[in-house]
Scaffold this active site. Structure first.
Site, short mmCIF file in Angstrom:
data_model
loop_
_atom_site.label_atom_id
_atom_site.label_comp_id
_atom_site.label_asym_id
_atom_site.label_seq_id
_atom_site.Cartn_x
_atom_site.Cartn_y
_atom_site.Cartn_z
N ARG A 163 3.85 0.51 -6.69
CA ARG A 163 3.82 -0.44 -5.58
C ARG A 163 2.71 -1.47 -5.73
O ARG A 163 2.69 -2.48 -5.05
CB ARG A 163 3.65 0.31 -4.25
CG ARG A 163 4.81 1.24 -3.94
CD ARG A 163 4.48 2.17 -2.79
NE ARG A 163 4.44 1.47 -1.51
CZ ARG A 163 5.49 1.28 -0.73
NH1 ARG A 163 6.69 1.71 -1.12
NH2 ARG A 163 5.38 0.66 0.42
N GLU A 189 15.68 -16.38 -13.09
CA GLU A 189 15.28 -14.99 -13.19
C GLU A 189 14.59 -14.71 -14.53
O GLU A 189 13.62 -13.95 -14.59
CB GLU A 189 16.50 -14.07 -13.01
CG GLU A 189 16.22 -12.58 -13.17
CD GLU A 189 15.26 -12.00 -12.14
OE1 GLU A 189 14.81 -10.86 -12.34
OE2 GLU A 189 14.93 -12.70 -11.16
N TRP A 249 -3.57 -2.22 -1.33
CA TRP A 249 -3.41 -3.57 -1.90
C TRP A 249 -4.06 -4.51 -0.91
O TRP A 249 -3.61 -4.64 0.23
CB TRP A 249 -1.92 -3.89 -2.07
CG TRP A 249 -1.64 -5.12 -2.86
CD1 TRP A 249 -1.91 -5.36 -4.18
CD2 TRP A 249 -1.00 -6.31 -2.39
NE1 TRP A 249 -1.49 -6.60 -4.56
CE2 TRP A 249 -0.92 -7.21 -3.48
CE3 TRP A 249 -0.48 -6.71 -1.16
CZ2 TRP A 249 -0.34 -8.48 -3.37
CZ3 TRP A 249 0.10 -7.97 -1.05
CH2 TRP A 249 0.16 -8.83 -2.14
N HIS A 280 15.46 -35.77 -15.30
CA HIS A 280 14.76 -36.10 -14.06
C HIS A 280 13.38 -35.45 -13.99
O HIS A 280 12.92 -35.08 -12.92
CB HIS A 280 15.61 -35.69 -12.86
CG HIS A 280 16.92 -36.39 -12.81
ND1 HIS A 280 17.08 -37.67 -12.33
CD2 HIS A 280 18.15 -35.99 -13.23
CE1 HIS A 280 18.35 -38.03 -12.43
NE2 HIS A 280 19.03 -37.02 -12.97
N LYS A 316 10.81 -13.24 -14.79
CA LYS A 316 10.44 -12.03 -15.52
C LYS A 316 9.28 -12.31 -16.47
O LYS A 316 8.34 -11.52 -16.58
CB LYS A 316 11.65 -11.50 -16.32
CG LYS A 316 12.66 -10.76 -15.49
CD LYS A 316 12.11 -9.45 -14.98
CE LYS A 316 12.55 -9.11 -13.59
NZ LYS A 316 12.30 -9.95 -12.50
N ASN A 355 -0.49 0.82 6.22
CA ASN A 355 0.19 -0.21 5.43
C ASN A 355 0.68 -1.27 6.40
O ASN A 355 1.35 -0.96 7.38
CB ASN A 355 1.36 0.40 4.66
CG ASN A 355 2.08 -0.62 3.80
OD1 ASN A 355 1.59 -1.72 3.60
ND2 ASN A 355 3.24 -0.25 3.28
N GLY A 356 0.33 -2.53 6.15
CA GLY A 356 0.77 -3.61 7.03
C GLY A 356 -0.37 -4.53 7.39
O GLY A 356 -1.42 -4.54 6.72
N GLU A 409 5.91 -13.06 -14.43
CA GLU A 409 5.31 -12.00 -13.62
C GLU A 409 4.74 -10.86 -14.44
O GLU A 409 3.84 -10.16 -13.97
CB GLU A 409 6.29 -11.48 -12.56
CG GLU A 409 7.49 -10.73 -13.07
CD GLU A 409 8.44 -10.30 -11.94
OE1 GLU A 409 7.98 -10.17 -10.80
OE2 GLU A 409 9.63 -10.11 -12.22
N CYS A 417 0.83 -1.20 0.00
CA CYS A 417 0.00 0.00 0.00
C CYS A 417 0.87 1.26 0.00
O CYS A 417 2.00 1.25 0.49
CB CYS A 417 -0.90 0.00 1.23
SG CYS A 417 -1.80 -1.54 1.49
N LYS A 444 5.55 -3.80 -5.42
CA LYS A 444 6.99 -3.54 -5.54
C LYS A 444 7.75 -3.89 -4.27
O LYS A 444 8.75 -4.57 -4.30
CB LYS A 444 7.21 -2.05 -5.88
CG LYS A 444 8.69 -1.68 -6.06
CD LYS A 444 9.28 -2.37 -7.26
CE LYS A 444 10.74 -2.05 -7.44
NZ LYS A 444 11.35 -2.84 -8.51
#
Length: 624
Positions: free
Chosen positions: A27, A490, A75, A513, A494, A101-102, A497, A2, A619
């Protein structure tokens, strides 16, 4: 997570807050709201579900004004992303509002008790509990007088369990904002007769560059006369004011279509800036100034633990190879979110490294505190000066990448790899595991990297052409060996996401495997097959990777190879080849990731995805 913005001063408050919220859109959020007061107006609140433009339309239809106020982008964690659950949240009287926020872990218990006391709740959120607690203590007269808003907030936060950054205003506390922190970041901006509180620096950069971060347990009172800072017990606290050198223009798109693309193209500069002033090309020496860990402690270290999350974890995995190969000290890498739950074995001769772009990642801070509690000194790699992780570390290597706005990390990742390479060289220097000539060569190769990145970015069209061909693919597989396996991870991250395509990174040697079962004529397989002819192990790895490439082709898979310039033979085996400039084995990852970032970007754009703000992501992850 948030976003919070608060302002008290002489400017029109609504435009200041809305502008600040817009600069925090990176964010991630699903609703927004604002509350303002003053100038003869009562406390007014406007909220809206969805993007900030929806809130702006609400304000256009029903204007509001004042001399102080707070705003928020939410959020959702508790309660659906609706207008009803959007912040700011009010108390029973409607004269107190809070943004937060939290996560309040004990909100159910508190809510039940407050309801029994007669409070009426209107939302599903944990945040509303804070507003009612403040109301309870603000209206609770003592010796015939009403407590101050800050005293009420101080008593309220004393009842909370969990993590929070919050800002509170009240109609009966004119021109006053009370902010408090316990976990998520909160920054105070200092202007000329105007003061700001925000979740992150970009929200206030257009108004001031003088600021300080609140520490855990800090409570700030903002008025037009200044900022008073105490702890939750009311004792005075002093925080060092910093002058941020980031130009506000750096937080703009600078002519690029998206922040993510801009940040990909900023990587030559961020790698150069992270290196600048820390090396001597003449002697090969590395200088790390912000280091309270002594050379004697580094020499006697038996092991290095690295804890990080997401992209930073991938950087840590690559850093493990750098440190072990150069400094010859064992390195163990863990997800910060899992590390402390396995009761890690630590000792004073273990150094724990934390990697975080924001320096405020909740799980990484928790891992840092676990390490310190067990006697391990901690070292941070971070992009934000004065953030929580840097304040609690015994040493910090700052990545001078500048503000990274896109949710999908790009330039922060390559800057982290650069910082890890510098640390590996520094450790090798201290421990005597490299000769001066070897160190000098390694430093010179590092200085050539920005130029190679610039060269690499001139071939963006090759990635764009590939994106056109595979934009409709539903799955991707990324393969790599050794230090290149983290880059496969990575690259897959990318793509998934920002394009929402299922993508998986895998060690190339593990193909037999399980992953072989996935390969058919519809599966694109990205294989990292670079090589360093001056490194015997690199050449062995290369030959083994080529064998994997042929395995994929034998099963009708589509091969996209990432290879070193000059490798013409690989064209015969692969369907497509993306080239990177030659570099030593330990530096190749910094080059390899760029084409994978560009490929993910172009595929996502062609699929119509919100590249800078992917769905369900934020973010800075400041809650566990």
């Amino acid at each position: 997570m948030c976003g919070i913005v608060g302002y008290v001063g002489k400017k029109r408050v609504v435009p200041v807050i809305i502008e600040g919220l817009r600069r925090l859109e990176y964010r991630g959020y699903d609703s927004a709201g604002i509350a303002v007061c003053g100038n003869g107006e009562g406390l007014q609140v406007r909220r809206a579900e969805g993007k900030l433009r929806n809130l702006e339309e609400v304000i256009r239809l029903k204007p509001l004004d004042g001399s102080y106020g707070i705003g928020h982008t939410r959020w959702a964690t508790h309660g659906r992303p609706t207008e009803e659950n959007a912040h700011p949240h009010r108390d029973c009287t409607g004269r107190i509002v809070v943004v937060h926020n939290g996560i309040i872990e004990n909100y159910v218990v508190l809510k039940k008790k407050l309801i029994e006391e007669g409070h009426k709740f209107t939302t599903e959120t944990d945040t509303e509990v804070i507003a009612h607690l403040v109301e309870k203590y603000f209206l609770q007269k003592s010796n015939g007088s009403q407590p101050s808003l800050e005293d009420a907030v101080r008593k309220a936060v004393g009842q909370l369990s969990g993590v929070f950054a919050l800002a509170v205003i009240a109609a009966d506390a004119t021109n006053k904002i009370v902010a408090a922190r316990n976990g998520p970041p909160a920054v105070i901006g200092l202007g000329q007769d105007e003061y700001f509180v925000a979740s992150d620096v970009p929200a206030i950069l257009y108004h001031t560059r003088d600021l300080f971060f609140l520490g855990d347990g800090d409570l700030a009172v903002l008025t037009p006369e200044g900022v008073q800072l105490t702890d939750f017990n009311g004792q005075p606290v002093v925080r060092q004011v910093q002058h941020v050198t980031w130009d506000p223009i750096m937080a703009e798109k600078g002519g690029f279509k998206h922040f993510m693309l801009k940040e990909i193209y900023e990587q030559p500069r961020s790698v150069r800036d992270t290196t600048l002033g820390r090396i001597s090309q003449e002697t090969g020496q590395v200088f790390l100034d912000e280091m309270e860990i002594s050379e004697a402690e580094l020499r006697s270290a038996k092991k290095i633990n690295i804890a990080a999350c997401g992209t930073s974890w991938h950087a840590a995995q690559a850093g493990k190879f750098m440190i072990e190969s150069m400094a010859r000290v064992p390195v163990e890498v863990d997800y910060a979110s899992e590390w402390r739950y396995r009761d890690p074995i630590l000792s004073p001769d273990t150094i724990t490294m934390l990697i975080s772009q924001s320096g405020e990642t909740a799980d990484t801070i928790a891992a840092q505190r676990e390490a310190k509690a067990k006697g391990s000194k901690t070292l941070a790699i971070c992009n934000v000066v004065g953030s929580m992780i840097t304040r609690e570390a015994a040493g910090t290597i700052y990545t001078h990448a500048g503000p990274e706005i896109g949710v999908a990390s790009t330039k922060a990742f390559t800057a982290q790899l650069t910082a890890l390479y510098l640390f590996a060289l520094y450790l090798a220097q201290v421990r005597g595991t490299m000769t001066p000539e070897q160190a000098k060569t390694a430093v010179q190769e590092l200085t050539r990297l920005p130029g190679k990145l610039e060269h690499l970015l001139t071939h963006d069209e090759a990635c764009e052409d590939l994106a056109k061909e595979y934009v409709r693919s539903q799955d991707f597989l990324f393969l790599g060996r050794g230090i290149h396996y983290p880059i496969a991870l990575e690259g897959a991250l990318k793509l998934k996401e920002i394009s929402y395509i299922h993508a998986e990174g895998y060690p190339a040697g593990e193909m037999k495997h399980g992953p072989n079962a996935l390969i058919d004529e519809n599966l694109p397989v990205v294989i990292i097959a670079t090589r360093d002819p001056n490194d015997a192990l690199s050449m062995v790895r290369y030959e083994k990777t080529i064998s994997n490439l042929k395995e994929v082709k034998a099963r009708s898979g589509i091969v996209i190879a990432l290879a070193t310039e000059g490798d013409e033979e690989i064209k015969e085996a692969a369907d497509h080849v993306l080239y990177v400039p030659p570099a030593p084995e330990a530096l190749l990852p910094i080059l390899e990731i760029v084409p994978l970032q560009l490929l993910a970007y172009h595929i996502a754009v062609r699929r119509g995805c919100d590249v800078d703000q992917p769905r369900n992501l934020a973010k800075s992850v400041t809650v566990e």
